[in-house]
Scaffold this motif. Structure first.
Motif, mmCIF file in Angstrom:
data_model
loop_
_atom_site.group_PDB
_atom_site.id
_atom_site.type_symbol
_atom_site.label_atom_id
_atom_site.label_comp_id
_atom_site.label_asym_id
_atom_site.label_seq_id
_atom_site.Cartn_x
_atom_site.Cartn_y
_atom_site.Cartn_z
ATOM 1 N N TYR A 43 0.959 -1.020 -0.095
ATOM 2 C CA TYR A 43 0.064 0.285 0.107
ATOM 3 C C TYR A 43 0.878 1.024 0.133
ATOM 4 N N LYS A 44 1.143 1.803 -1.133
ATOM 5 C CA LYS A 44 1.647 3.098 -1.138
ATOM 6 C C LYS A 44 0.958 4.005 -0.574
ATOM 7 N N PRO A 45 1.650 5.016 0.331
ATOM 8 C CA PRO A 45 1.191 6.190 1.022
ATOM 9 C C PRO A 45 0.039 6.897 0.444
ATOM 10 N N THR A 46 0.435 7.107 -1.164
ATOM 11 C CA THR A 46 -0.257 8.209 -1.827
ATOM 12 C C THR A 46 -1.600 7.606 -2.778
ATOM 13 N N ALA A 47 -1.462 6.077 -2.660
ATOM 14 C CA ALA A 47 -2.243 5.377 -3.462
ATOM 15 C C ALA A 47 -3.931 5.163 -2.793
ATOM 16 N N ARG A 48 -4.825 5.287 -3.832
ATOM 17 C CA ARG A 48 -6.099 5.505 -3.263
ATOM 18 C C ARG A 48 -6.647 4.133 -2.338
ATOM 19 N N ASN A 49 -6.048 3.105 -2.590
ATOM 20 C CA ASN A 49 -6.337 1.860 -1.571
ATOM 21 C C ASN A 49 -5.847 1.808 -0.161
ATOM 22 N N ASN A 50 -4.899 3.024 -0.051
ATOM 23 C CA ASN A 50 -4.419 3.168 1.297
ATOM 24 C C ASN A 50 -5.391 3.726 2.323
ATOM 25 N N MET A 51 -6.012 2.946 2.952
ATOM 26 C CA MET A 51 -7.169 3.267 4.079
ATOM 27 C C MET A 51 -6.518 4.259 5.183
ATOM 28 N N GLY A 52 -5.404 4.089 5.627
ATOM 29 C CA GLY A 52 -4.791 5.139 6.401
ATOM 30 C C GLY A 52 -4.778 6.236 6.010
ATOM 31 N N LEU A 55 -8.993 0.878 16.907
ATOM 32 C CA LEU A 55 -8.111 0.436 16.563
ATOM 33 C C LEU A 55 -8.339 -0.393 15.062
ATOM 34 N N ILE A 56 -7.452 -0.100 14.224
ATOM 35 C CA ILE A 56 -7.625 -0.758 12.679
ATOM 36 C C ILE A 56 -6.599 -1.586 12.611
ATOM 37 N N ILE A 57 -7.001 -2.881 11.976
ATOM 38 C CA ILE A 57 -5.958 -3.621 11.897
ATOM 39 C C ILE A 57 -5.983 -4.028 10.145
ATOM 40 N N CYS A 58 -5.196 -3.946 9.612
ATOM 41 C CA CYS A 58 -4.940 -4.462 8.006
ATOM 42 C C CYS A 58 -4.289 -5.770 8.036
ATOM 43 N N SER A 59 -5.083 -6.718 7.667
ATOM 44 C CA SER A 59 -4.639 -8.136 7.914
ATOM 45 C C SER A 59 -5.476 -9.115 6.830
ATOM 46 N N THR A 60 -4.951 -10.190 6.814
ATOM 47 C CA THR A 60 -5.821 -11.156 5.935
ATOM 48 C C THR A 60 -6.583 -11.815 6.874
ATOM 49 N N PHE A 109 -9.725 -5.088 5.586
ATOM 50 C CA PHE A 109 -9.707 -6.112 5.286
ATOM 51 C C PHE A 109 -8.654 -6.382 4.049
ATOM 52 N N HIS A 110 -7.478 -7.059 4.201
ATOM 53 C CA HIS A 110 -6.391 -7.100 2.954
ATOM 54 C C HIS A 110 -6.762 -8.463 1.987
ATOM 55 N N HIS A 111 -6.973 -8.288 0.712
ATOM 56 C CA HIS A 111 -7.655 -9.446 0.018
ATOM 57 C C HIS A 111 -6.114 -10.260 -0.365
ATOM 58 N N GLU A 112 -6.398 -11.393 -0.238
ATOM 59 C CA GLU A 112 -5.128 -12.435 -0.507
ATOM 60 C C GLU A 112 -5.275 -12.894 -1.790
ATOM 61 N N VAL A 158 -15.876 -3.434 9.204
ATOM 62 C CA VAL A 158 -14.869 -4.041 8.329
ATOM 63 C C VAL A 158 -14.918 -2.828 7.187
ATOM 64 N N LEU A 159 -13.739 -2.469 6.853
ATOM 65 C CA LEU A 159 -13.307 -1.566 5.754
ATOM 66 C C LEU A 159 -12.587 -2.250 4.722
ATOM 67 N N TYR A 160 -12.955 -1.631 3.360
ATOM 68 C CA TYR A 160 -12.334 -2.382 2.152
ATOM 69 C C TYR A 160 -11.689 -0.978 1.617
ATOM 70 N N SER A 161 -10.629 -1.411 0.880
ATOM 71 C CA SER A 161 -10.003 -0.311 0.238
ATOM 72 C C SER A 161 -10.708 0.344 -0.802
ATOM 73 N N ASN A 162 -11.600 -0.355 -1.561
ATOM 74 C CA ASN A 162 -12.558 0.382 -2.519
ATOM 75 C C ASN A 162 -13.864 1.050 -2.262
ATOM 76 N N MET A 163 -13.891 1.057 -0.858
ATOM 77 C CA MET A 163 -15.172 1.826 -0.352
ATOM 78 C C MET A 163 -15.293 3.132 -0.621
ATOM 79 N N THR A 164 -16.475 3.675 -0.905
ATOM 80 C CA THR A 164 -16.482 5.382 -1.162
ATOM 81 C C THR A 164 -16.408 5.977 0.265
#
Length: 201
Positions: free
Chosen positions: A17-26, A55-60, A83-86, A102-108
């Motif tokens: 997850y690159k810091p500037t990427a749209r999929n970076n929830m942080g 607390l947010i945990i990004c994991s499989t 949720f990190h997609h495996e 639950v959060l997903y990277s593609n959420m609005t």
């Protein structure tokens, strides 16, 4: 509602997850005005977790439970799973932890706000349920002690159960104690009375 988060993810996942990427929830949460403390160091969680609302945990699927249990030993907080997609996963999602959202990277952005709002509500309900459960278990335990004390009084004083209950109640009022405290006193004295009675035989 939440204002600040601790975001934990393992170092290998962070690389994806690159810091500037749209999929970076942080980064997205920061862009939405939230304060986010990020770490990949599990030993740092004990310090950071004292300063946040959730607390947010990004994991499989495989890792969410062990990571959550390690993190939440330091403090009870709402748990949000990013949720990190495996790539390849046939894991069954049977988890023995309470996840509040639950959060997903593609959420609005709207979906993220809504998920966090629901998370706050669910956590408060969960804490309330836990308190009510503990209270009920405590009352059941007290009832067991009182019932045992009644049985002892029935045996020793040759009285009925209602009379034994009335005795405990009046004694509690007289001593300004709870009925369970009087019952516990009776239970602690009973072995001595039995031993004394046997000594007389």
């Amino acid at each position: 509602m939440f204002d600040s988060f601790l975001l934990f993810m393992s170092a290998d996942i962070k690389e994806q997850y690159k810091p500037t990427a749209r999929n970076n929830m942080g980064t997205r949460l920061q862009d939405l005005g939230y304060r986010v403390t990020k770490t990949t160091d599990i030993s740092a969680v004990s310090v950071f977790i004292q300063q946040v609302d959730a607390l947010i945990i990004c994991s499989t699927i495989a890792d969410i439970e062990p990571w959550a249990k390690k993190c939440l030993t330091h403090r009870s907080l709402p748990l949000i799973w990013w949720f990190h997609h495996e790539a390849l996963s046939d894991s069954k999602c049977h988890l023995d932890i309470d996840i509040d959202a639950v959060l997903y990277s593609n959420m609005t952005d709207s979906e993220i706000h809504l998920s966090l709002q629901l998370c706050s509500n669910r956590y408060l309900q969960r804490i309330q349920w836990d308190k009510e459960r503990e209270l009920l278990l405590s009352k059941l335990e007290e009832r067991k002690h009182i019932d045992k004390a009644k049985a002892i009084l029935c045996e020793i004083k040759h009285i009925t159960e209602p009379e034994a209950y009335d005795f405990i109640r009046k004694q509690a009022m007289h001593e300004r104690k709870r009925m369970v405290d009087v019952a516990l006193s009776i239970l602690s004295l009973y072995p001595l009375l039995v031993a004394k009675g046997e000594g007389r035989k």
